[in-house]
Design a protein around this motif. Structure first.
Motif, PDB file in Angstrom:
ATOM      1  N   GLY A  51      -8.516  10.254   1.601  1.00 42.53           N
ATOM      2  CA  GLY A  51      -8.897  10.362   2.994  1.00 42.53           C
ATOM      3  C   GLY A  51      -8.350   9.214   3.872  1.00 42.53           C
ATOM      4  O   GLY A  51      -8.601   9.366   4.954  1.00 42.53           O
ATOM      5  N   LYS A  52      -7.632   8.306   3.260  1.00 43.46           N
ATOM      6  CA  LYS A  52      -7.009   7.159   4.041  1.00 43.46           C
ATOM      7  C   LYS A  52      -5.785   6.910   3.827  1.00 43.46           C
ATOM      8  O   LYS A  52      -5.390   6.539   2.833  1.00 43.46           O
ATOM      9  N   GLY A  53      -4.828   7.103   4.905  1.00 40.89           N
ATOM     10  CA  GLY A  53      -3.567   6.702   4.826  1.00 40.89           C
ATOM     11  C   GLY A  53      -3.140   5.306   4.630  1.00 40.89           C
ATOM     12  O   GLY A  53      -3.970   4.364   4.758  1.00 40.89           O
ATOM     13  N   GLU A  54      -1.742   5.099   4.187  1.00 39.95           N
ATOM     14  CA  GLU A  54      -1.517   3.765   3.904  1.00 39.95           C
ATOM     15  C   GLU A  54      -1.524   2.892   5.174  1.00 39.95           C
ATOM     16  O   GLU A  54      -1.648   1.679   4.946  1.00 39.95           O
ATOM     17  N   GLN A  55      -0.894   3.396   6.229  1.00 36.59           N
ATOM     18  CA  GLN A  55      -1.085   2.694   7.618  1.00 36.59           C
ATOM     19  C   GLN A  55      -2.508   2.108   7.749  1.00 36.59           C
ATOM     20  O   GLN A  55      -2.737   0.892   8.249  1.00 36.59           O
ATOM     21  N   GLU A  56      -3.415   2.929   7.648  1.00 33.69           N
ATOM     22  CA  GLU A  56      -5.009   2.593   7.946  1.00 33.69           C
ATOM     23  C   GLU A  56      -5.380   1.467   7.052  1.00 33.69           C
ATOM     24  O   GLU A  56      -6.119   0.698   7.388  1.00 33.69           O
ATOM     25  N   ALA A  57      -4.949   1.816   5.868  1.00 37.08           N
ATOM     26  CA  ALA A  57      -5.364   0.889   4.673  1.00 37.08           C
ATOM     27  C   ALA A  57      -4.592  -0.585   4.763  1.00 37.08           C
ATOM     28  O   ALA A  57      -5.533  -1.625   4.837  1.00 37.08           O
ATOM     29  N   LEU A  58      -3.351  -0.459   5.438  1.00 37.00           N
ATOM     30  CA  LEU A  58      -2.665  -1.622   5.653  1.00 37.00           C
ATOM     31  C   LEU A  58      -3.193  -2.342   6.551  1.00 37.00           C
ATOM     32  O   LEU A  58      -3.551  -3.727   6.670  1.00 37.00           O
ATOM     33  N   LYS A  59      -3.759  -1.687   7.745  1.00 32.32           N
ATOM     34  CA  LYS A  59      -4.334  -2.344   8.961  1.00 32.32           C
ATOM     35  C   LYS A  59      -5.455  -3.259   8.424  1.00 32.32           C
ATOM     36  O   LYS A  59      -5.829  -4.185   8.886  1.00 32.32           O
ATOM     37  N   THR A  60      -6.448  -2.454   7.678  1.00 29.79           N
ATOM     38  CA  THR A  60      -7.642  -3.118   7.278  1.00 29.79           C
ATOM     39  C   THR A  60      -7.345  -4.454   6.465  1.00 29.79           C
ATOM     40  O   THR A  60      -8.064  -5.562   6.717  1.00 29.79           O
ATOM     41  N   CYS A  63       1.025  -1.179   0.064  1.00 30.81           N
ATOM     42  CA  CYS A  63      -0.071  -0.189   0.048  1.00 30.81           C
ATOM     43  C   CYS A  63       0.823   1.269  -0.003  1.00 30.81           C
ATOM     44  O   CYS A  63       1.347   1.436   1.047  1.00 30.81           O
ATOM     45  N   PRO A  64       1.190   1.822  -1.102  1.00 34.08           N
ATOM     46  CA  PRO A  64       2.220   2.949  -1.275  1.00 34.08           C
ATOM     47  C   PRO A  64       1.732   3.995  -0.456  1.00 34.08           C
ATOM     48  O   PRO A  64       0.641   4.481  -0.450  1.00 34.08           O
ATOM     49  N   SER A  65       2.796   4.718  -0.063  1.00 37.77           N
ATOM     50  CA  SER A  65       2.889   5.947   0.855  1.00 37.77           C
ATOM     51  C   SER A  65       2.206   7.051   0.048  1.00 37.77           C
ATOM     52  O   SER A  65       1.545   8.155   0.704  1.00 37.77           O
ATOM     53  N   PHE A  66       2.363   6.990  -1.052  1.00 35.10           N
ATOM     54  CA  PHE A  66       1.822   8.052  -2.008  1.00 35.10           C
ATOM     55  C   PHE A  66       0.508   7.691  -2.732  1.00 35.10           C
ATOM     56  O   PHE A  66       0.433   8.298  -3.870  1.00 35.10           O
ATOM     57  N   VAL A  84      -3.317  -0.643  -3.977  1.00 32.40           N
ATOM     58  CA  VAL A  84      -2.043  -1.531  -3.592  1.00 32.40           C
ATOM     59  C   VAL A  84      -1.520  -1.808  -5.221  1.00 32.40           C
ATOM     60  O   VAL A  84      -1.843  -1.805  -6.284  1.00 32.40           O
ATOM     61  N   TRP A  85      -0.088  -1.883  -4.885  1.00 30.65           N
ATOM     62  CA  TRP A  85       0.636  -2.009  -6.052  1.00 30.65           C
ATOM     63  C   TRP A  85       1.487  -3.480  -5.884  1.00 30.65           C
ATOM     64  O   TRP A  85       1.751  -3.708  -4.529  1.00 30.65           O
ATOM     65  N   ILE A  86       1.470  -4.329  -7.036  1.00 29.97           N
ATOM     66  CA  ILE A  86       2.337  -5.525  -7.141  1.00 29.97           C
ATOM     67  C   ILE A  86       3.476  -5.146  -7.818  1.00 29.97           C
ATOM     68  O   ILE A  86       3.351  -4.898  -9.062  1.00 29.97           O
ATOM     69  N   ILE A 107      -9.306  -6.815  -1.656  1.00 25.65           N
ATOM     70  CA  ILE A 107      -9.891  -5.242  -1.673  1.00 25.65           C
ATOM     71  C   ILE A 107     -11.226  -5.387  -1.847  1.00 25.65           C
ATOM     72  O   ILE A 107     -12.058  -4.476  -1.649  1.00 25.65           O
ATOM     73  N   TYR A 108     -11.819  -6.673  -2.360  1.00 21.93           N
ATOM     74  CA  TYR A 108     -13.302  -6.874  -2.517  1.00 21.93           C
ATOM     75  C   TYR A 108     -14.180  -6.867  -1.354  1.00 21.93           C
ATOM     76  O   TYR A 108     -15.132  -6.301  -1.448  1.00 21.93           O
ATOM     77  N   PHE A 109     -13.268  -6.899  -0.102  1.00 18.60           N
ATOM     78  CA  PHE A 109     -14.076  -6.927   0.889  1.00 18.60           C
ATOM     79  C   PHE A 109     -14.424  -5.404   1.237  1.00 18.60           C
ATOM     80  O   PHE A 109     -15.343  -5.094   2.292  1.00 18.60           O
ATOM     81  N   VAL A 110     -13.622  -4.357   1.030  1.00 14.91           N
ATOM     82  CA  VAL A 110     -13.661  -3.232   1.153  1.00 14.91           C
ATOM     83  C   VAL A 110     -14.262  -2.269  -0.102  1.00 14.91           C
ATOM     84  O   VAL A 110     -14.829  -1.222   0.189  1.00 14.91           O
ATOM     85  N   ALA A 111     -14.170  -2.871  -1.277  1.00 14.54           N
ATOM     86  CA  ALA A 111     -14.838  -2.209  -2.325  1.00 14.54           C
ATOM     87  C   ALA A 111     -14.856  -3.209  -3.335  1.00 14.54           C
ATOM     88  O   ALA A 111     -14.131  -3.919  -3.930  1.00 14.54           O
ATOM     89  N   LYS A 112     -16.421  -3.416  -3.780  1.00  7.69           N
ATOM     90  CA  LYS A 112     -16.780  -4.223  -4.749  1.00  7.69           C
ATOM     91  C   LYS A 112     -16.145  -4.135  -6.297  1.00  7.69           C
ATOM     92  O   LYS A 112     -15.981  -4.799  -7.196  1.00  7.69           O
ATOM     93  N   ASP A 113     -16.063  -2.754  -6.444  1.00  4.60           N
ATOM     94  CA  ASP A 113     -15.532  -2.327  -7.763  1.00  4.60           C
ATOM     95  C   ASP A 113     -14.198  -1.793  -7.628  1.00  4.60           C
ATOM     96  O   ASP A 113     -13.637  -1.227  -6.634  1.00  4.60           O
TER      97      ASP A 113
END
Length: 168
Positions: free
Chosen positions: A145-154, A56-59, A66-68, A99-105
């Motif tokens: 509105g959501k930082g990478e650390q919050e996204a990573l945690k989820t 989950c990139p900081s930028f 997410v980047w692979i 990702i599908y658990f937080v956004a279906k699209d």
């Protein structure tokens, strides 16, 4: 099957004759700068395997982006070995499932190197959690509105064996 927005899922493959603005910025970055940047992003690792790292990139421009990124330098999908291709698809499937658990699209974008350039291939996953509003439309600046650390945690909490019931 229809997506949550009511549209049919589809895949569009587009190859442009020109280098679009965002990938063009990559062509102006030295390989040393890119390597340093990849090293800094290791702290944002979501999941990895022997050949690829998902971060989950900081930028990030979008919540839960997410980047692979391949661990070995390759410029396109066609440069993967058979084993790397399998590992890439396994990791892509794992990231999409989370990702599908937080956004279906969501959108998946593959960044390959243009001819006569030596850019590092990577895939970017953009969950569609919100719509562009006045700031984005008026200025071209995307507000995340959501930082990478919050996204990573989820996304980490969802885990590799989570079911939709357990995460909601």
């Amino acid at each position: 099957p229809r997506t949550s927005s009511g549209t049919m899922p589809c895949i569009r493959v587009l190859r442009t004759a020109v280098i679009p603005a965002l990938p063009r910025l990559d062509t102006k970055t030295s390989s040393r700068e890119r390597a340093t940047h990849r090293e800094k992003e290791k702290r944002n690792t979501l999941v990895e395997n022997a050949s690829f790292t998902a971060v989950c990139p900081s930028f990030s421009r979008f919540p839960f982006e997410v980047w692979i990124v391949p661990k070995r330098h390759v410029t396109s999908l066609t440069a993967f070995s058979e084993k790397e291709a399998q590992r890439f698809m396994q990791l892509l499937r794992e990231c999409i499932r989370r990702i599908y658990f937080v956004a279906k699209d969501y959108n998946v974008v593959f960044h390959e190197s243009p001819k006569n350039a030596d850019l590092h291939f990577h895939a970017e996953l953009y969950p569609r959690t919100s719509h562009l509003a006045g700031v984005e439309l008026g200025t071209g600046i995307i507000v995340n509105g959501k930082g990478e650390q919050e996204a990573l945690k989820t996304l980490r909490r969802i885990g590799p064996h989570a079911t939709e019931k357990k995460t909601r």
